[in-house]
Scaffold this active site. Sequence first.
Site, PDB file in Angstrom:
ATOM      1  N   LYS A   1       6.451  59.286 -64.238  1.00  0.00           N
ATOM      2  CA  LYS A   1       7.575  60.234 -64.376  1.00  0.00           C
ATOM      3  C   LYS A   1       8.699  59.744 -65.291  1.00  0.00           C
ATOM      4  CE  LYS A   1       6.453  63.295 -62.823  1.00  0.00           C
ATOM      5  NZ  LYS A   1       5.282  64.027 -63.429  1.00  0.00           N
TER       6      LYS A   1
ATOM      7  N   HIS B   1      -0.266  53.440 -66.063  1.00  0.00           N
ATOM      8  CA  HIS B   1       0.944  53.266 -65.254  1.00  0.00           C
ATOM      9  C   HIS B   1       0.939  51.900 -64.572  1.00  0.00           C
ATOM     10  CE1 HIS B   1       2.443  57.236 -65.872  1.00  0.00           C
ATOM     11  NE2 HIS B   1       1.582  57.857 -65.113  1.00  0.00           N
TER      12      HIS B   1
ATOM     13  N   SER C   1      12.277  62.844 -59.965  1.00  0.00           N
ATOM     14  CA  SER C   1      11.107  63.422 -60.605  1.00  0.00           C
ATOM     15  C   SER C   1       9.819  63.041 -59.861  1.00  0.00           C
ATOM     16  CB  SER C   1      11.042  62.954 -62.061  1.00  0.00           C
ATOM     17  OG  SER C   1       9.969  63.550 -62.730  1.00  0.00           O
TER      18      SER C   1
END
Length: 286
Positions: free
Chosen positions: A42, A101, A131
Amino acid sequence: IPPGEVSQVDGIVLEKNICNSWDKIWNFEAKPDDLLIASYPKAGTTWTQEIVDLIQNNGDIEKSKRAPIHLRQPFLEWVRTTNSGIDQANAMPSPRTLKTHLPVQLLPPSFWEKNCKIIYVARNVKDNMVSYYYFQKMNKGLPDPGSWDEYFETFLSGKVVWGSWFDHVKGWWKKKESHPILYLFYEEMMKDPKREIRKVMEFLGKNLKEEVLDKIVYNTSFDVMKRNPMTNYINDVKMNHRLSPFMRKGVTGDWKNHFTEAQNKQLNENYEKNMADTSLSFCMEL
Ligand code: A3P
């Protein structure tokens, strides 16, 4: 494995699917001309991905619309029973652009051995948390975040998927000292997208005309990417966009609509403590 189930690799919470395939991910063989886009979830990953793809295609949006973003740039640690990011990457012609990630210590070592170029994008912790909360609500592949107040505590404890935000952003920042990493900030991209896009272009060794850069700025603006089915994840079966759209708000400072005064105080204290040992800093007042 039911969606949303998690386990751990070296103390980092990850989707159970990912943990079960960990050897395969860890032993991934990067190639010297691979480009890796890394981030905490995010932080502006998809935005950065589309910028990179358009630069690689000299601003030609039709070329960038050839496939959804996750097929153009495989998500390294993504695992499903019939397919995985590693399989996608292995089947892809070079030069490849990949997304991850993973916290820096869990990145497959071949990326360091092959000295691959890496672009990392980071976002201030408060907006990143908000988010991520909405993303965990709408994405069946992730655990349910519970209430905002519950999530606030979980996030700060670092027991969220892909681990602690603090360790993530600091770890990749430190690695920049010894490795070719372009470190971008969501807030800077919002402030002056053209300047940041030019940085990416230079990092990739490209030289595009001003009008091409302007076109890239336009095609990677929030509204355009929100309408673009190749970037908005509208066809992702795991995501329920009615609960919260993937392209949700695309602003800085939305944390002010979510944090109580006490939460803000707690977070600021946490931030001071956790960021005392780094030169990295973020802009949260915009
Ligand atoms: P919000 O939930 O705050 O709206 P990621 O791609 O890393 O999952 O990050 C998603 C976040 O980036 C979402 O934030 C999304 O709206 C925002 N985003 C995506 N494309 C963007 C763009 N072109 N400009 C600004 N924000 C964008």
